[in-house]
Design a protein around this motif. Structure first.
Motif, PDB file in Angstrom:
ATOM      1  N   TYR A 153       0.785  -1.230   0.000  1.00  0.00           N
ATOM      2  CA  TYR A 153       0.000   0.000   0.000  1.00  0.00           C
ATOM      3  C   TYR A 153       0.825   1.292   0.000  1.00  0.00           C
ATOM      4  O   TYR A 153       0.338   2.317  -0.430  1.00  0.00           O
ATOM      5  CB  TYR A 153      -0.900   0.032   1.252  1.00  0.00           C
ATOM      6  CG  TYR A 153      -1.743  -1.193   1.407  1.00  0.00           C
ATOM      7  CD1 TYR A 153      -1.385  -2.217   2.282  1.00  0.00           C
ATOM      8  CD2 TYR A 153      -2.889  -1.348   0.649  1.00  0.00           C
ATOM      9  CE1 TYR A 153      -2.168  -3.363   2.406  1.00  0.00           C
ATOM     10  CE2 TYR A 153      -3.676  -2.487   0.777  1.00  0.00           C
ATOM     11  CZ  TYR A 153      -3.306  -3.478   1.653  1.00  0.00           C
ATOM     12  OH  TYR A 153      -4.076  -4.596   1.773  1.00  0.00           O
ATOM     13  N   VAL A 154       2.038   1.252   0.495  1.00  0.00           N
ATOM     14  CA  VAL A 154       2.774   2.492   0.750  1.00  0.00           C
ATOM     15  C   VAL A 154       3.542   2.911  -0.484  1.00  0.00           C
ATOM     16  O   VAL A 154       4.071   2.104  -1.209  1.00  0.00           O
ATOM     17  CB  VAL A 154       3.728   2.309   1.946  1.00  0.00           C
ATOM     18  CG1 VAL A 154       4.493   3.586   2.231  1.00  0.00           C
ATOM     19  CG2 VAL A 154       2.926   1.899   3.159  1.00  0.00           C
ATOM     20  N   ARG A 155       3.630   4.215  -0.685  1.00  0.00           N
ATOM     21  CA  ARG A 155       4.229   4.763  -1.885  1.00  0.00           C
ATOM     22  C   ARG A 155       5.743   4.926  -1.770  1.00  0.00           C
ATOM     23  O   ARG A 155       6.248   5.262  -0.738  1.00  0.00           O
ATOM     24  CB  ARG A 155       3.571   6.100  -2.109  1.00  0.00           C
ATOM     25  CG  ARG A 155       4.462   7.118  -2.613  1.00  0.00           C
ATOM     26  CD  ARG A 155       4.094   7.467  -3.943  1.00  0.00           C
ATOM     27  NE  ARG A 155       5.210   8.048  -4.550  1.00  0.00           N
ATOM     28  CZ  ARG A 155       5.125   8.660  -5.645  1.00  0.00           C
ATOM     29  NH1 ARG A 155       3.986   8.724  -6.207  1.00  0.00           N
ATOM     30  NH2 ARG A 155       6.146   9.163  -6.210  1.00  0.00           N
ATOM     31  N   LEU A 156       6.422   4.662  -2.866  1.00  0.00           N
ATOM     32  CA  LEU A 156       7.882   4.780  -2.897  1.00  0.00           C
ATOM     33  C   LEU A 156       8.305   5.843  -3.878  1.00  0.00           C
ATOM     34  O   LEU A 156       7.715   6.001  -4.920  1.00  0.00           O
ATOM     35  CB  LEU A 156       8.479   3.458  -3.365  1.00  0.00           C
ATOM     36  CG  LEU A 156       9.146   2.584  -2.326  1.00  0.00           C
ATOM     37  CD1 LEU A 156       9.908   1.540  -3.049  1.00  0.00           C
ATOM     38  CD2 LEU A 156      10.021   3.318  -1.391  1.00  0.00           C
ATOM     39  N   GLY A 157       9.397   6.486  -3.605  1.00  0.00           N
ATOM     40  CA  GLY A 157      10.213   7.344  -4.439  1.00  0.00           C
ATOM     41  C   GLY A 157       9.533   8.135  -5.513  1.00  0.00           C
ATOM     42  O   GLY A 157       9.136   9.248  -5.303  1.00  0.00           O
ATOM     43  N   ASP A 158       9.404   7.548  -6.704  1.00  0.00           N
ATOM     44  CA  ASP A 158       9.033   8.330  -7.884  1.00  0.00           C
ATOM     45  C   ASP A 158       7.528   8.450  -8.052  1.00  0.00           C
ATOM     46  O   ASP A 158       7.053   8.850  -9.093  1.00  0.00           O
ATOM     47  CB  ASP A 158       9.635   7.694  -9.145  1.00  0.00           C
ATOM     48  CG  ASP A 158       9.105   6.296  -9.362  1.00  0.00           C
ATOM     49  OD1 ASP A 158       9.358   5.745 -10.436  1.00  0.00           O
ATOM     50  OD2 ASP A 158       8.444   5.775  -8.462  1.00  0.00           O
TER      51      ASP A 158
ATOM     52  N   LEU B 128      14.598   7.082  -1.669  1.00  0.00           N
ATOM     53  CA  LEU B 128      13.274   7.687  -1.581  1.00  0.00           C
ATOM     54  C   LEU B 128      13.364   9.174  -1.887  1.00  0.00           C
ATOM     55  O   LEU B 128      14.316   9.849  -1.491  1.00  0.00           O
ATOM     56  CB  LEU B 128      12.691   7.488  -0.185  1.00  0.00           C
ATOM     57  CG  LEU B 128      12.476   6.041   0.264  1.00  0.00           C
ATOM     58  CD1 LEU B 128      11.863   6.015   1.652  1.00  0.00           C
ATOM     59  CD2 LEU B 128      11.595   5.296  -0.708  1.00  0.00           C
ATOM     60  N   ASN B 129      12.361   9.684  -2.598  1.00  0.00           N
ATOM     61  CA  ASN B 129      12.266  11.103  -2.906  1.00  0.00           C
ATOM     62  C   ASN B 129      11.455  11.778  -1.807  1.00  0.00           C
ATOM     63  O   ASN B 129      10.237  11.686  -1.779  1.00  0.00           O
ATOM     64  CB  ASN B 129      11.606  11.301  -4.269  1.00  0.00           C
ATOM     65  CG  ASN B 129      11.590  12.760  -4.690  1.00  0.00           C
ATOM     66  OD1 ASN B 129      11.926  13.635  -3.903  1.00  0.00           O
ATOM     67  ND2 ASN B 129      11.196  13.005  -5.926  1.00  0.00           N
ATOM     68  N   GLN B 130      12.121  12.451  -0.905  1.00  0.00           N
ATOM     69  CA  GLN B 130      11.450  13.051   0.246  1.00  0.00           C
ATOM     70  C   GLN B 130      10.636  14.285  -0.126  1.00  0.00           C
ATOM     71  O   GLN B 130       9.829  14.762   0.668  1.00  0.00           O
ATOM     72  CB  GLN B 130      12.491  13.430   1.310  1.00  0.00           C
ATOM     73  CG  GLN B 130      13.357  12.276   1.774  1.00  0.00           C
ATOM     74  CD  GLN B 130      12.576  11.221   2.523  1.00  0.00           C
ATOM     75  OE1 GLN B 130      11.491  11.498   3.024  1.00  0.00           O
ATOM     76  NE2 GLN B 130      13.124  10.007   2.591  1.00  0.00           N
ATOM     77  N   LEU B 131      10.830  14.823  -1.328  1.00  0.00           N
ATOM     78  CA  LEU B 131      10.146  16.059  -1.725  1.00  0.00           C
ATOM     79  C   LEU B 131       8.811  15.779  -2.428  1.00  0.00           C
ATOM     80  O   LEU B 131       8.063  16.701  -2.701  1.00  0.00           O
ATOM     81  CB  LEU B 131      11.039  16.884  -2.660  1.00  0.00           C
ATOM     82  CG  LEU B 131      12.394  17.301  -2.062  1.00  0.00           C
ATOM     83  CD1 LEU B 131      13.190  18.093  -3.095  1.00  0.00           C
ATOM     84  CD2 LEU B 131      12.198  18.109  -0.786  1.00  0.00           C
ATOM     85  N   GLU B 132       8.531  14.550  -2.700  1.00  0.00           N
ATOM     86  CA  GLU B 132       7.302  14.210  -3.399  1.00  0.00           C
ATOM     87  C   GLU B 132       6.368  13.466  -2.461  1.00  0.00           C
ATOM     88  O   GLU B 132       6.769  12.515  -1.795  1.00  0.00           O
ATOM     89  CB  GLU B 132       7.614  13.340  -4.626  1.00  0.00           C
ATOM     90  CG  GLU B 132       6.405  13.095  -5.507  1.00  0.00           C
ATOM     91  CD  GLU B 132       6.791  12.380  -6.779  1.00  0.00           C
ATOM     92  OE1 GLU B 132       5.872  12.023  -7.548  1.00  0.00           O
ATOM     93  OE2 GLU B 132       7.997  12.144  -6.993  1.00  0.00           O
ATOM     94  N   ALA B 133       5.116  13.920  -2.414  1.00  0.00           N
ATOM     95  CA  ALA B 133       4.138  13.319  -1.502  1.00  0.00           C
ATOM     96  C   ALA B 133       3.698  11.951  -2.015  1.00  0.00           C
ATOM     97  O   ALA B 133       3.696  11.682  -3.215  1.00  0.00           O
ATOM     98  CB  ALA B 133       2.925  14.239  -1.372  1.00  0.00           C
ATOM     99  N   ASP B 134       3.357  11.109  -1.065  1.00  0.00           N
ATOM    100  CA  ASP B 134       2.848   9.795  -1.431  1.00  0.00           C
ATOM    101  C   ASP B 134       1.473   9.925  -2.081  1.00  0.00           C
ATOM    102  O   ASP B 134       0.702  10.828  -1.766  1.00  0.00           O
ATOM    103  CB  ASP B 134       2.703   8.912  -0.196  1.00  0.00           C
ATOM    104  CG  ASP B 134       4.050   8.569   0.412  1.00  0.00           C
ATOM    105  OD1 ASP B 134       5.063   8.856  -0.248  1.00  0.00           O
ATOM    106  OD2 ASP B 134       4.073   8.015   1.516  1.00  0.00           O
ATOM    107  N   ARG B 135       1.181   9.020  -2.980  1.00  0.00           N
ATOM    108  CA  ARG B 135      -0.150   8.956  -3.586  1.00  0.00           C
ATOM    109  C   ARG B 135      -0.404   7.529  -4.043  1.00  0.00           C
ATOM    110  O   ARG B 135       0.527   6.754  -4.269  1.00  0.00           O
ATOM    111  CB  ARG B 135      -0.274   9.908  -4.769  1.00  0.00           C
ATOM    112  CG  ARG B 135       0.612   9.581  -5.944  1.00  0.00           C
ATOM    113  CD  ARG B 135       0.485  10.633  -7.047  1.00  0.00           C
ATOM    114  NE  ARG B 135       1.393  10.346  -8.147  1.00  0.00           N
ATOM    115  CZ  ARG B 135       1.107   9.551  -9.176  1.00  0.00           C
ATOM    116  NH1 ARG B 135      -0.087   8.973  -9.237  1.00  0.00           N
ATOM    117  NH2 ARG B 135       1.983   9.341 -10.143  1.00  0.00           N
ATOM    118  N   PHE B 136      -1.676   7.186  -4.152  1.00  0.00           N
ATOM    119  CA  PHE B 136      -2.061   5.865  -4.623  1.00  0.00           C
ATOM    120  C   PHE B 136      -2.231   5.896  -6.139  1.00  0.00           C
ATOM    121  O   PHE B 136      -2.741   6.873  -6.693  1.00  0.00           O
ATOM    122  CB  PHE B 136      -3.374   5.413  -3.980  1.00  0.00           C
ATOM    123  CG  PHE B 136      -3.240   5.117  -2.510  1.00  0.00           C
ATOM    124  CD1 PHE B 136      -2.710   3.907  -2.096  1.00  0.00           C
ATOM    125  CD2 PHE B 136      -3.636   6.033  -1.559  1.00  0.00           C
ATOM    126  CE1 PHE B 136      -2.580   3.619  -0.748  1.00  0.00           C
ATOM    127  CE2 PHE B 136      -3.512   5.750  -0.210  1.00  0.00           C
ATOM    128  CZ  PHE B 136      -2.975   4.550   0.199  1.00  0.00           C
TER     129      PHE B 136
END
Length: 273
Positions: free
Chosen positions: A7-12, A86-94
């Protein structure tokens, strides 16, 4: 880490499930590395990917019994995740993996249930036939080879022999019982002859679904639904004759069974079928 990976979003911007499918060649970690997955406590399985990758926390979460497969899967997972940043500047999304634009559609969710499934030959014709529901279900089981014939009962260790009560010439399978047995073939021949279609009668090695789907194409389109009903009716009455001989001590000859089928067809027509 491992369950959260679904379920959890990664990096790009991809979800973790998309990540596991992209970097781990065999899907989610619970499937890709089952022994390693079982070596993680339930509490640690709830960790997010970010939490698990930080300072390699996922390594410390492996607390179960170090059986032989665990180190092997550990090395494979290590190689798969070691270079991930991981890209810390980009918010997670589904994202929804079953559409091209990664957006959820109810229709795509429905279609995803059928991915990898195979269709049953003749299923559409069975459920469209004008016969009672119990006969449709019976024939559907026959197409699946799930009738409790002597051959199937022997396969399951329920009896020693698979002799066929109607002809005693071969093992009692669904195809032999309903299509290729000399008794069934004589019944079919007599019925088809009434309509001048005796040339459509099946051979001695006929497979039920093959003969049925091939033969119905030789019938005029306006009569095919009726032909399907006759096929199901004959199969149903042959099955009942088999039960009659096995359990009730009765016995009908092919001409008697043909007359019984004709009477039953008239009753079905009177009942709206």
């Amino acid at each position: 880490m491992f369950r959260a990976s679904v379920y959890v979003r990664l990096g790009d911007g991809a979800t973790t499930r998309f990540w596991t499918d992209s970097w781990l060649p065999q899907g989610a970690i619970c499937n890709f590395a089952p022994h390693l997955y079982r070596a993680i406590s339930r509490h640690h399985r709830r960790a997010t990917v970010q939490e698990s990758l930080h300072n390699r926390r996922w390594v410390r979460d492996i607390t179960g019994e170090p059986t032989t497969p665990v180190p092997c899967y550990y090395i494979r997972v290590w190689e798969a995740v070691e270079d991930i940043q991981l890209n810390q500047l980009e918010a997670d999304r589904f994202v929804w993996r079953w559409t091209a634009n990664r957006e959820y559609l109810a229709s795509s969710a429905y279609c995803s249930f059928f991915i990898g499934m195979t269709s049953l030959r003749g299923a559409k014709e069975v459920w469209g036939a004008a016969v009672p529901p119990k006969v449709k279900f019976f024939f559907w089981l026959a197409l699946h080879g799930r009738l409790w014939t002597a051959e199937r009962r022997r396969r399951h260790g329920l009896q020693d022999e698979a002799n066929y009560a109607l002809c005693d010439q071969a093992d009692e399978s669904s195809d032999h019982l309903l299509a290729s047995c000399v008794f069934s073939r004589e019944v079919w021949f007599r019925l088809l002859r009434l309509a001048g279609l005796q040339h459509l009668a099946q051979g001695s090695y006929a497979v039920l679904v093959d003969w049925w789907l091939r033969t119905r194409l030789e019938v005029l389109s306006q009569f095919r639904r009726g032909f399907d009903s006759v096929v199901l009716l004959v199969a149903w009455e042959v099955w009942k004759e088999r039960k009659r001989r096995n359990f009730q001590g009765g016995r009908l000859s092919p001409p008697q069974l043909v007359q019984r089928i004709i009477d039953k067809a008239a009753a079905w027509i009177g009942a709206g079928f």
